[in-house]
Write a protein that holds these residues in place. Structure first.
Motif, PDB file in Angstrom:
ATOM      1  N   ALA A 195     -20.265 -13.958 -33.356  1.00 56.94           N
ATOM      2  CA  ALA A 195     -20.341 -12.556 -34.663  1.00 56.94           C
ATOM      3  C   ALA A 195     -20.943 -13.104 -35.692  1.00 56.94           C
ATOM      4  CB  ALA A 195     -19.102 -12.355 -33.671  1.00 56.94           C
ATOM      5  N   ALA A 196     -21.594 -13.770 -35.502  1.00 59.43           N
ATOM      6  CA  ALA A 196     -22.780 -13.622 -37.031  1.00 59.43           C
ATOM      7  C   ALA A 196     -22.709 -12.082 -37.625  1.00 59.43           C
ATOM      8  CB  ALA A 196     -23.291 -14.138 -37.179  1.00 59.43           C
ATOM      9  N   THR A 197     -22.686 -12.195 -39.115  1.00 56.96           N
ATOM     10  CA  THR A 197     -23.355 -10.976 -39.555  1.00 56.96           C
ATOM     11  C   THR A 197     -24.755 -10.805 -39.442  1.00 56.96           C
ATOM     12  OG1 THR A 197     -20.680 -10.483 -40.678  1.00 56.96           O
ATOM     13  CG2 THR A 197     -22.851  -9.334 -41.699  1.00 56.96           C
TER      14      THR A 197
ATOM     15  N   GLU B 151     -29.902  -1.151 -33.406  1.00 55.96           N
ATOM     16  CA  GLU B 151     -29.414  -1.255 -31.199  1.00 55.96           C
ATOM     17  C   GLU B 151     -29.509  -2.987 -31.515  1.00 55.96           C
ATOM     18  OE1 GLU B 151     -31.915   1.041 -29.839  1.00 55.96           O
ATOM     19  OE2 GLU B 151     -31.005   2.966 -30.290  1.00 55.96           O
ATOM     20  N   ALA B 152     -29.796  -3.419 -31.871  1.00 51.92           N
ATOM     21  CA  ALA B 152     -30.066  -4.939 -31.493  1.00 51.92           C
ATOM     22  C   ALA B 152     -29.299  -5.814 -33.071  1.00 51.92           C
ATOM     23  CB  ALA B 152     -31.787  -5.685 -32.792  1.00 51.92           C
ATOM     24  N   GLY B 153     -28.548  -5.490 -33.048  1.00 54.79           N
ATOM     25  CA  GLY B 153     -26.775  -5.981 -33.925  1.00 54.79           C
ATOM     26  C   GLY B 153     -27.443  -6.392 -35.110  1.00 54.79           C
ATOM     27  N   ILE B 154     -28.291  -6.065 -35.920  1.00 53.30           N
ATOM     28  CA  ILE B 154     -29.030  -6.339 -37.271  1.00 53.30           C
ATOM     29  C   ILE B 154     -28.067  -4.449 -38.047  1.00 53.30           C
ATOM     30  CG2 ILE B 154     -30.578  -6.133 -39.191  1.00 53.30           C
ATOM     31  CD1 ILE B 154     -32.240  -8.220 -36.251  1.00 53.30           C
ATOM     32  N   ALA B 155     -27.963  -5.476 -39.380  1.00 51.70           N
ATOM     33  CA  ALA B 155     -27.489  -3.913 -39.907  1.00 51.70           C
ATOM     34  C   ALA B 155     -28.954  -3.699 -41.038  1.00 51.70           C
ATOM     35  CB  ALA B 155     -26.627  -4.133 -40.913  1.00 51.70           C
ATOM     36  N   PRO B 156     -29.233  -2.467 -40.872  1.00 53.35           N
ATOM     37  CA  PRO B 156     -30.664  -2.319 -41.399  1.00 53.35           C
ATOM     38  C   PRO B 156     -31.250  -2.791 -43.187  1.00 53.35           C
ATOM     39  CG  PRO B 156     -30.117  -0.246 -40.727  1.00 53.35           C
ATOM     40  CD  PRO B 156     -28.792  -1.105 -40.127  1.00 53.35           C
ATOM     41  N   LEU B 157     -31.668  -2.337 -43.288  1.00 49.15           N
ATOM     42  CA  LEU B 157     -32.120  -2.403 -45.751  1.00 49.15           C
ATOM     43  C   LEU B 157     -33.795  -2.152 -45.107  1.00 49.15           C
ATOM     44  CD1 LEU B 157     -30.125  -5.283 -46.687  1.00 49.15           C
ATOM     45  CD2 LEU B 157     -29.763  -2.954 -47.029  1.00 49.15           C
ATOM     46  N   ALA B 158     -33.805  -1.100 -45.798  1.00 51.97           N
ATOM     47  CA  ALA B 158     -35.676  -1.658 -46.744  1.00 51.97           C
ATOM     48  C   ALA B 158     -35.837  -2.353 -47.403  1.00 51.97           C
ATOM     49  CB  ALA B 158     -35.737   0.921 -47.001  1.00 51.97           C
ATOM     50  N   PHE B 159     -36.741  -2.920 -47.001  1.00 47.64           N
ATOM     51  CA  PHE B 159     -38.016  -3.122 -48.218  1.00 47.64           C
ATOM     52  C   PHE B 159     -39.165  -3.078 -48.166  1.00 47.64           C
ATOM     53  CE2 PHE B 159     -39.908  -8.043 -48.864  1.00 47.64           C
ATOM     54  CZ  PHE B 159     -39.395  -7.513 -49.947  1.00 47.64           C
ATOM     55  N   ASP B 160     -40.204  -3.260 -49.461  1.00 48.39           N
ATOM     56  CA  ASP B 160     -41.373  -2.295 -49.477  1.00 48.39           C
ATOM     57  C   ASP B 160     -42.126  -3.515 -50.613  1.00 48.39           C
ATOM     58  OD1 ASP B 160     -40.241  -1.514 -52.107  1.00 48.39           O
ATOM     59  OD2 ASP B 160     -40.590   0.227 -51.764  1.00 48.39           O
ATOM     60  N   GLY B 161     -41.371  -4.561 -51.324  1.00 44.31           N
ATOM     61  CA  GLY B 161     -41.632  -5.268 -52.248  1.00 44.31           C
ATOM     62  C   GLY B 161     -40.975  -5.282 -52.648  1.00 44.31           C
TER      63      GLY B 161
END
Length: 300
Positions: free
Chosen positions: A25-27, A43-53
């Motif tokens: 139950a890691a974040t 859906e994979a259990g990952i909170a998404p963030l945008a990274f373009d460099g």
């Protein structure tokens, strides 16, 4: 056990397998270049963030809480984009950080004429992308030294698993049996990348580890085995010398080696899929080879 806050730069195929195996139950937070992939990460259990460099304020805030940092972004000719963007934050603004993992490639070893290599073998990369990888590995190890944190370098063989395998290629008509005498490759199932990462993170273990199977094998044999399970005729063998290949595909065949995995086993890790036959048998029996929708739960 303290709660892990895990941040993945480059939460792609391997990152999603890693999150799928989250038994603590890691974040888990992870980046992608494309906001269109946010839902798949959730859906994979990952909170998404945008990274373009560029390091955004949102990423910076997440990094301050991060205990375990995983980098799965390929370096570029101009340098490692994560190091370029996040080096200052890692040095000065990640008070909770305990451990760093960098996903690399066995391509750093280059060509050894089919001989066995382990982590002590000389790196003599053939391709530009592998040369850049060697530099990035060294930079991440040095950064770990600078902040007195363990860095695990995971050198991965050819990655396969649900959605990426010879069954899929046979079904969609892209499978080929290229034959180059003496040529072998190692492989690694995505669940073993995930398993090795969780294992190393659990002990905050640093070092260089080959994450690779026990059975370096000619690539045409893998296609033949998958075809036998599917009950279909494998495609005809094609001599390598006369084959039409992209420069990148041809460069892979310029490197021939057998990669040993004793170092990760010595830490106590046991491979779930020690060879492609074991993995293909399981994927075919479970019916999860197309996209993983029918995946069996990871051992928890």
């Amino acid at each position: 056990m303290s709660h892990k806050h895990i941040f993945i730069f480059g939460a792609g195929y391997s990152g999603k397998a890693f999150a799928d195996a989250n038994s603590e139950a890691a974040t888990i937070l992870g980046t992608t270049r494309s906001p269109g992939k946010f839902e798949a990460l959730r859906e994979a259990g990952i909170a998404p963030l945008a990274f373009d460099g560029t390091l955004t304020a949102e990423i910076g805030e997440a990094l301050r809480k991060t205990t375990h940092l995983v980098i799965s972004v390929a370096p570029e000719e101009a340098g490692d984009p994560v190091l370029t963007a996040a080096r200052k934050a890692i040095l000065t603004d990640m008070p909770a950080l305990e451990w760093i993992a960098y996903l690399s490639t066995v391509g750093v070893y280059g060509d050894h004429g089919g001989d066995w290599v382990d982590e002590a073998a000389e790196c003599r990369p053939v391709s530009k992308r592998s040369t850049i990888r060697v530099t990035a590995e060294q930079q991440w190890l040095k950064l770990g030294d600078d902040i007195s944190r363990p860095v695990a370098i995971l050198r991965l063989s050819g990655i396969y698993g649900p959605g990426r395998n010879a069954f899929v290629n046979l079904e969609n008509g892209t499978a080929r049996r290229l034959v180059k005498p003496g040529q072998v490759f190692n492989r690694i199932h995505c669940d073993d990348i995930a398993g090795a990462l969780w294992h190393l993170a659990g002990g905050n273990r640093g070092g260089i580890f080959n994450i690779t199977d026990d059975l370096p094998a000619p690539p045409q044999d893998v296609v033949t085995y998958a075809a036998s399970l599917m009950g279909v005729t494998p495609p005809p063998e094609i001599p390598f010398d006369g084959a039409e290949l992209s420069p990148m595909a041809r460069s892979f065949y310029g490197e021939n080696k057998r990669v040993a995995n004793a170092a990760i086993k010595a830490t106590g890790y046991g491979f779930r899929f020690p060879d492609y036959r074991t993995a293909f048998d399981r994927m075919w029996a479970d019916g999860n080879w197309r996209d993983g929708a029918a995946r069996s739960p990871m051992t928890r």
